[in-house]
Design a protein around this motif. Structure first.
Motif, PDB file in Angstrom:
ATOM      1  N   THR A 149       0.846  -1.181   0.127  1.00 33.81           N
ATOM      2  CA  THR A 149       0.046   0.078   0.034  1.00 33.81           C
ATOM      3  C   THR A 149       0.843   1.446  -0.122  1.00 33.81           C
ATOM      4  O   THR A 149       0.543   2.138  -0.617  1.00 33.81           O
ATOM      5  N   GLY A 212      -1.020  -4.013  -3.232  1.00 35.23           N
ATOM      6  CA  GLY A 212      -1.704  -2.899  -2.947  1.00 35.23           C
ATOM      7  C   GLY A 212      -2.044  -1.839  -3.758  1.00 35.23           C
ATOM      8  O   GLY A 212      -1.389  -1.825  -4.666  1.00 35.23           O
ATOM      9  N   GLY A 225      -4.943   3.162   1.209  1.00 38.92           N
ATOM     10  CA  GLY A 225      -4.485   1.922   0.452  1.00 38.92           C
ATOM     11  C   GLY A 225      -5.013   0.676   0.761  1.00 38.92           C
ATOM     12  O   GLY A 225      -5.453   0.635   2.153  1.00 38.92           O
ATOM     13  N   ALA A 227      -4.968  -3.618   0.807  1.00 40.57           N
ATOM     14  CA  ALA A 227      -3.939  -4.530   0.038  1.00 40.57           C
ATOM     15  C   ALA A 227      -4.574  -6.140   0.377  1.00 40.57           C
ATOM     16  O   ALA A 227      -5.067  -6.194   1.239  1.00 40.57           O
TER      17      ALA A 227
END
Length: 257
Positions: A149, A212, A225, A227
């Motif tokens: 991420t 991510g 983010g 993931a």
């Protein structure tokens, strides 16, 4: 546009100056983690350097701040106060709703994180039942440069912003696979942008692979983010391709509007 309320005008009789100054310091550091030291904070906030020094020392001792390079960043204790907000926040709630409805990722660990300085901080996680060898936890922080991420969010930034964020000392490697320099990391970004997701191939833990994708706001800036994590044995070319599509779709659904 969010309306800014001047609390000194709204509640002049109830305002405690020392608390007001501490919140001013926290607000600036939260907006620009690691950027400002005591002298810069005092200058920008129009406060006495001795006052800012005492505030920062106290906040660090209480775990609300911590030293980051030549400046400060938010400390872990702030998570105790933010937990109830995070539980109700739109982004976390939407993340949990999407996972409850989209069953394609039931076998995988799935996380939601955001950037905090040069680190990612985990806002939500659903750890898989099967052993992964690594457990993600709410509030955990890891160097952004080694995480999927983190790479995904960094790849969506302007180069100048990214390099300023990563200007501090390079973190100690977690594994032999951890990216060794900013130059090497910069070389990966065009691939991540083309794919629509970033990869961590054993950079946080040997034998663990993560994909991510960045969650963006309306202007296209990365704000979070999402993931997917799996074992290297699971990370076949076909699995990575399929999961890459899924993580990109989930990130698009979580776009902050």
């Amino acid at each position: 546009m969010t309306k800014v309320v001047d609390m000194a005008d709204a509640q002049p009789k109830r305002l405690v100056p020392a608390i007001d100054r501490a919140v001013m310091v926290l607000d600036l550091i939260a907006a620009e983690p690691g950027v400002a030291g005591v002298s810069e904070l005092a200058r920008r906030l129009g406060l006495a350097k001795s006052s800012v020094h005492g505030i920062c020392d106290t906040l660090c001792a209480l775990g609300l701040l911590r030293v980051a390079g030549s400046g400060f960043e938010m400390g872990p204790r702030s998570l105790h106060w933010s937990a109830s907000f995070l539980d109700r926040s739109d982004l976390v709630s939407e993340f949990e709703r999407i996972l409850s409805e989209d069953r394609r990722l039931d076998d995988y660990t799935v996380t939601l994180s955001t950037l905090s300085g040069a680190e990612v901080m985990y806002l939500a996680c659903r750890n898989a039942a099967k052993p992964l060898g690594f457990t993600f936890q709410l509030g955990m922080r890891l160097p952004a440069i080694y995480t999927a991420t983190g790479k995904a969010m960094l790849s969506q930034m302007e180069s100048e912003q990214r390099q300023a964020l990563l200007a501090g000392p390079w973190p100690a490697a977690f594994t032999a696979n951890s990216v060794a320099s900013l130059e090497a990391l910069e070389g990966q970004f065009s691939e991540w942008r083309q794919l629509g997701y970033a990869l961590d191939r054993g950079e946080i833990r040997d034998g663990m692979v993560c994909l991510g994708a960045a969650v963006k706001d309306r202007s296209g800036k990365p704000v979070a983010g999402i993931a997917i994590s799996m074992t290297s044995a699971e990370a076949s070319a076909a699995a990575l391709k399929d999961c890459g599509v899924i993580v990109g779709e989930l990130a698009a659904k979580l776009m902050v509007r």
